[in-house]
Structure formats: C-alpha cells, structure tokens
Design an enzyme around this catalytic site. Structure first.
Site, mmCIF file in Angstrom:
data_model
loop_
_atom_site.group_PDB
_atom_site.id
_atom_site.type_symbol
_atom_site.label_atom_id
_atom_site.label_comp_id
_atom_site.label_asym_id
_atom_site.label_seq_id
_atom_site.Cartn_x
_atom_site.Cartn_y
_atom_site.Cartn_z
ATOM 1 C CB SER A 130 -0.798 -0.172 1.662
ATOM 2 O OG SER A 130 -1.444 1.053 1.586
ATOM 3 C CE1 TYR A 165 -4.278 -2.820 5.475
ATOM 4 C CE2 TYR A 165 -3.923 -0.902 5.910
ATOM 5 C CZ TYR A 165 -4.041 -1.649 4.570
ATOM 6 O OH TYR A 165 -3.965 -2.051 3.638
ATOM 7 C CE LYS A 223 -1.532 -4.321 3.647
ATOM 8 N NZ LYS A 223 -1.664 -5.969 3.086
#
Ligand code: NAD
Ligand code: WQD
Length: 335
Positions: free
Chosen positions: A125, A150, A154
């Site tokens: 991302s 979150y 990644k």
C-alpha cells in the site's frame, strides 16, 4: 493453464483480479474465509467469467487447508490479498491486525517454500510512504513510520518478503503498492462491499448519493492544495487487477531470488472536492456534503510516480476518474 492461488479472492480487489487472470489464461483458485466478503461473489464471478471458479472457504493461515489445496492443484503462484484493512479498527485492535496480516504471510511463505511454488504477488500500500516530502512518490521514496498498526503490517510484510527472498528460499516476489482503489467491474456484478459505515471516501460518496448516509463530511478544506481538500491518486480496480497479471508475467521471466516493488496508481492527484464534483457530473446525481474538521493523521497529498511500472511491467491505466466514479455508482445502485 497455470493455476494461481488467490488468498482473499472473494474480496474487492481479489475478485476483480480473478476476472483479469481468467482473461489472460490463468486459472484462479480462491481461498477466502469470508471475514470481509460474501459467498455470492462466487456466483457473480461465474456470471462474468462463464464458469465456476474453484473456491475454498477457510483461513489462509490454516496450513492443513493449504496442504489440501496443493494436493488437489498444482499451483504456479500465489497472489496474497488476504488481510484486514480497516485503519481505524487496527488502532483499537492491533493484535488482530498483526496476527492476521503477518501470520497469514508467514504461513503462505513457508507453504510456498515447502511446495516449491515460485511466484508471489503481495498487496502492499502507498500507506508505507506516510506523508512524503517530495511528490510524486517513486519506489525509492523512503518509507516512513506507519501511522497505524494496519500500515505497519504492510511495512513489516515488505521487510519479511525482502528477507525471505534474500535467504535464497527460491521464490520470486513483487510487492504492489496500491494507491486508492476505486470503481467496480463495468458489469456492476462485483464491487466493493464495505461492512457498516464506510471509512473510505468513494463508498461514502456513493452511499450518500443513494440516501443510505444523510451527509458526507469532507475532512478539511484549508490544506495547502488546489482547493484546500486532500489529494489522492484514485486507481480503477480493473486497472489495478491488470497490474497483478502483468506482475505475474514479469515474475515468470526472472531468475530465482527476485524481489521488487511497484507503485500502482494513475500518476494523477485529485482532491476530495474534485471527486465529489466529478461524481455529481458524470452520474447526474447530487451528493449532500459539508466541510468538517480535519481527520486526525490524514495524509495531505500523495500521488504516484508510475514511470517504473509503466516501463518495466508495460502497465498503463486505461480507466479515467470519470470511469471509476461511474462504475462505483452503477455498482452502488445494485446494492
Ligand atoms: P477486502 O477486505 O475486500 O478483501 C480481503 C479479503 O480477504 C476478504 O474477502 C476477506 O474475507 C479475506 N480474508 C481476510 N483475512 C483472511 C484470512 N486470514 N484467510 C482467508 N481470507 C481472509 O480488501 P481489499 O480492498 O480487496 O484489499 C485486498 C488487499 O489489498 C489487502 O491486503 C489490503 O490491505 C490491500 N490494500 C487495499 C487497499 C484498499 O484501499 N482497498 C489499499 C492498499 C492495499
Ligand atoms: C481519502 C480522502 C479523507 C472519507 C486509506 C488507508 C490507506 C490505504 C488507502 C490500504 C482523505 C477524505 C474520506 C470521508 C473525507 N488503504 N475523506 N470524508 O486516507 O487515502 O487511506 O485507504 O492500504 O492505508 O488509510 O483513503 O478513502 O479514507 O480517504 O473527506 O468520509 O478522502 O480525508 O483525504 P486514505 P480514504
């Protein structure tokens, strides 16, 4: 026909990628625990593709289930979409995010090594860039400390992948750093299915236009941007899906022990207010909105430099922002 395991293949990006894989002669094998998707997606995929895809309902951290799949199918590669992705929830329940997003990747990698499955495409991302100093961001732009658990998953997953490839595990990996995926399949048979109140802009816009939400709040209009609202790079999910097909093809040409990362965006930034206006113009509907306070931790502006993916993967987006917002609305109208 090369079989590709798609973890999270019933989800938003995974389901569109399944369509594109079939078009390019791959056979997708889907594993999804349906924690953030609906089994009806399989019927919709069948309507689009014209045949039923192989589907395993389960957790891709379940090594026994993976073993069963490998016994039943000779897998040429994996696209690992499965993850939890709600940024806000991740700050309240970080362990849930670390467990699922890191745990599933570790299991998949160990499984791939054991079964000698060579090729992996991973869903990363643009969140790994944080708020960059220089725009647009290239793949060489330094990653920053993550704003959320979150986002951190990644970043850590990218590090795990790099280390794993370096360990001569015999696998070839591409991380795709998605910018902001929007839109839906032009047939309006599949699209994004946000559970509860959407956190992301476009689902909130479509639900407001549909009368499900009374009002959209624009989080701030005095940022240092053209109209004061934040800037993002909105990429149509079909173009994003196509990037996975291109990534798999490219991996197939590489030596063992390959790792690389590509931005997947349009290369254009659009403001939040531009998105609302474009949505209204292209669809002929009004969006009830007001300007509200800034959202804590929001990135002010980010968009991708796409030179690398354009030249190396020969990937170019073919959908405009208008197309994205038309397709998002057509999908919303079916819900
Ligand atoms: P999504 O929630 O629609 O799809 C993810 C799918 O994975 C869901 O169907 C869910 O049921 C499934 N899943 C989750 N954990 C699982 C597990 N352990 N085992 C099996 N299935 C599991 O999300 P999406 O928007 O399609 O995102 C796909 C990937 O792309 C995710 O890794 C996400 O972090 C990443 N990503 C998404 C965005 C975005 O804005 N949508 C942006 C950048 C990166
Ligand atoms: C876009 C813009 C908001 C809702 C998130 C994740 C990130 C990545 C992409 C996965 C912002 C504004 C939004 C609303 C608004 N996902 N907005 N009113 O912030 O780019 O990032 O998705 O990896 O990790 O954090 O996307 O859709 O939430 O917001 O004004 O009701 O829309 O302020 O400027 P974002 P978003």
């Amino acid at each position: 026909m090369k079989k590709i395991l798609i973890t999270g293949g019933a989800g938003y990006i995974g389901s569109h990628t399944a369509v594109e894989l079939v078009k390019s002669g791959f056979e997708p094998i889907i594993i999804d625990d349906l924690s953030n998707s609906d089994v009806k997606v399989l019927d919709r995929l069948e309507e689009i593709i014209g045949k039923r895809l192989t589907f395993y309902k389960g957790d891709c951290s379940d090594r026994n289930l993976l073993e069963q799949i490998a016994e039943e199918h000779e897998l040429a590669g994996v696209i690992h979409f499965a993850a939890f992705k709600a940024v806000g929830e991740s700050t309240m329940q970080p362990l849930k995010y670390y467990q699922n997003n890191l745990g599933s990747l570790l299991t998949i990698l160990d499984f791939m090594k054991a079964k000698q499955i060579k090729d992996l495409v991973f869903s990363s991302s643009c969140t790994v860039y944080g708020q960059p100093d220089v725009l647009p961001v290239t793949e060489a732009t330094p990653r920053q400390d993550a704003e959320s658990p979150y986002g951190n998953t990644k970043k850590i997953c990218e590090d795990i992948l790099m280390d794993f490839v370096k360990s001569q595990a015999g696998i070839r990996v591409i991380s795709l750093r998605y910018f902001n995926p929007v839109g839906a399949h032009p047939s309006a048979k599949i699209g994004e299915l946000p559970k509860g109140t959407p956190a992301n802009l476009v689902p909130f816009v479509t639900q407001t236009a549909a009368g499900i939400r009374e009002k959209l709040t624009v989080f701030g209009d005095d940022y240092d941007t053209a109209d004061g609202s934040c800037v993002r790079d909105f990429i149509h999910v079909m173009d994003l899906a196509d990037a996975h097909v291109k990534a798999l093809a490219y991996l197939g040409e590489q030596q063992d022990y390959f790792y690389d990362v590509f931005n997947v965006g349009t290369g254009n930034g659009n403001t939040v207010l531009e998105v609302i206006r474009t949505f209204e113009n292209v669809n002929g509907v009004k969006v009830n909105f007001e300007i509200g306070p800034k959202r804590a931790g929001d990135i002010v502006k980010i968009w991708a430099d796409t030179a690398k993916i354009n030249s190396i993967l020969n990937w170019h987006p073919s959908y405009s922002l208008e197309d994205s917002l038309r397709d998002s609305w057509n999908w919303q109208k079916t819900l």
